[in-house]
Design a protein around this motif. Structure first.
Motif, PDB file in Angstrom:
ATOM      1  N   LEU A 200      59.007  20.620  21.407  1.00 46.02           N
ATOM      2  CA  LEU A 200      58.930  21.352  22.675  1.00 46.02           C
ATOM      3  C   LEU A 200      60.295  21.424  23.367  1.00 46.02           C
ATOM      4  O   LEU A 200      61.022  20.438  23.427  1.00 46.02           O
ATOM      5  CB  LEU A 200      57.947  20.674  23.622  1.00 46.02           C
ATOM      6  N   ALA A 201      60.570  22.603  23.912  1.00 47.85           N
ATOM      7  CA  ALA A 201      61.798  22.771  24.686  1.00 47.85           C
ATOM      8  C   ALA A 201      61.492  23.236  26.107  1.00 47.85           C
ATOM      9  O   ALA A 201      62.406  23.483  26.882  1.00 47.85           O
ATOM     10  CB  ALA A 201      62.695  23.799  23.993  1.00 47.85           C
ATOM     11  N   THR A 202      60.206  23.345  26.442  1.00 52.50           N
ATOM     12  CA  THR A 202      59.779  23.938  27.703  1.00 52.50           C
ATOM     13  C   THR A 202      59.416  22.869  28.735  1.00 52.50           C
ATOM     14  O   THR A 202      58.608  21.988  28.439  1.00 52.50           O
ATOM     15  CB  THR A 202      58.550  24.839  27.468  1.00 52.50           C
ATOM     16  N   PRO A 203      59.954  22.922  29.954  1.00 51.41           N
ATOM     17  CA  PRO A 203      59.497  22.023  31.016  1.00 51.41           C
ATOM     18  C   PRO A 203      58.020  22.287  31.327  1.00 51.41           C
ATOM     19  O   PRO A 203      57.585  23.446  31.392  1.00 51.41           O
ATOM     20  CB  PRO A 203      60.387  22.400  32.201  1.00 51.41           C
ATOM     21  N   ILE A 204      57.250  21.208  31.538  1.00 48.80           N
ATOM     22  CA  ILE A 204      55.806  21.331  31.751  1.00 48.80           C
ATOM     23  C   ILE A 204      55.410  20.591  33.028  1.00 48.80           C
ATOM     24  O   ILE A 204      55.836  19.454  33.253  1.00 48.80           O
ATOM     25  CB  ILE A 204      55.026  20.769  30.546  1.00 48.80           C
TER      26      ILE A 204
END
Length: 351
Positions: A278-282
């Motif tokens: 994952l590279a996406t802020p959540i």
């Protein structure tokens, strides 16, 4: 004289008698010198040739096709999305803050419908795709319960897309094992964003509730270009947990087939085993009194993401159910936090 003559007569008679004696059949009469008898010599005797069978190449066994091959995260990463464009079917609502239209777009040969909220202003606008949770398709309406989240985000300056997914009217019906079809519909929608002049295709976020959160997790491990995601009362990244729960909710009518999947295949399908990519802020939200999706699933996800060094936020709302009451303090706080998060990672519309 008489004796001498008789002797010669006797000799002559013997000679004549010997000359007339028959010879054995097949034996040549003697010519005075012996006829040589042939002596057998060693020679090759020809024997019938028996053909020796040669090794025949057996046909190579055809491997049994893997029924899960197209459902795995790796397979979804390898394939191509898009093709076609997003079209506006008709205008649904015009408000002082945004215009809502019914949209349709192609997804793997199917036509998928949904709605789009476009803010007032010049744009282009950062995009948030709102993903609804499970609703019985027989009772589904395009303007579902998640419309209020889409409207709040549009008022905040985001272009909002809300896909129905396949199998939700008026969208076409199509295959959807493990709900992978829903994720494919979202991935195709993202790929078609450049066909919308008002959309910033480089600034895309996801807002997923319940089943929509589970769809968002699959999309995130496939498409690293999504820049922010908000998960609200989300299903798990572990498909075994999801379908055990679905089997329970449905009274045994749904989920059994997925749970009969071999463990090795289930691991290749579940986003849980790809969170390290994952590279996406959540940002994660969950009601503490959620009786539908266990709140500990969101806590476990947050802890796993943090252990992997990912950017994540987690908020639990004590006493709140699976879907917060519209207009409640918890509902307003959820939207306030989500809007601030999207503004941080997606930016705002171009003046």
């Amino acid at each position: 004289m008489r004796i001498f003559l008789c002797g010669w007569i006797l000799i002559g008679w013997i000679a004549v008698g010997c000359a007339r004696r028959p010879t054995p059949s097949g034996v040549a009469p003697s010519t005075g010198s012996p006829t040589p008898v042939p002596i057998p010599t060693g020679r090759l005797v020809s024997t019938p040739t028996v053909p020796i069978p040669t090794a025949t190449a057996l046909p190579t066994p055809t491997p049994t096709p893997d029924p899960y091959a197209d459902l795995t995260v790796e397979a979804l990463r390898r394939r191509v999305y898009g093709g076609g464009s997003i079209r506006i079917a008709r205008t649904l609502t015009v408000t002082p803050a945004f215009t809502r239209t019914l949209i349709a777009y192609p997804s793997d040969g199917l036509t998928v419908y949904g709605f789009m909220n476009v803010p007032r202003g010049k744009g282009p606008f950062p995009v948030v795709i709102v993903l609804h949770g499970y609703v019985d398709p027989a009772r589904y309406s395009t303007l579902a319960y998640t419309t209020r989240y889409a409207d709040a985000l549009a008022r905040a300056g985001f272009l909002v897309l809300h896909p129905n997914y396949r199998n939700y009217p008026p969208s076409d019906e199509g295959p959807n094992p493990f709900r992978v079809g829903y994720a494919v519909d979202v991935l195709n929608l993202i790929a078609l964003l450049p066909t919308l002049p008002q959309a910033r295709a480089d600034a895309v976020g996801l807002f997923g509730h319940s089943m929509g959160g589970g769809i968002a997790l699959r999309v995130l491990v496939v498409n690293p270009r999504v820049r922010a995601a908000v998960l609200y009362g989300s299903m798990s990244a572990d498909e075994r947990k999801n379908f055990e729960r679905i089997l329970q909710w449905s009274g045994g009518t749904r989920g059994r087939e997925e749970l009969n999947t071999p463990e090795e295949a289930l691991r290749r399908i579940s986003p849980l085993y790809y969170l390290q990519d994952l590279a996406t802020p959540i940002q994660i939200h969950h009601g503490g009194a959620d009786a539908v999706v266990p709140p500990e699933w969101s806590r476990e996800l947050y802890e796993r993401l943090r252990a992997l060094g990912k950017t994540a936020e987690w908020f639990e709302y004590p006493g709140q159910p699976h879907t917060f009451p519209a207009g409640s303090a918890a509902d307003r706080l959820l939207l306030e936090r989500a809007i601030a998060f999207f503004r941080k990672y997606l930016g705002e519309s171009v003046p």
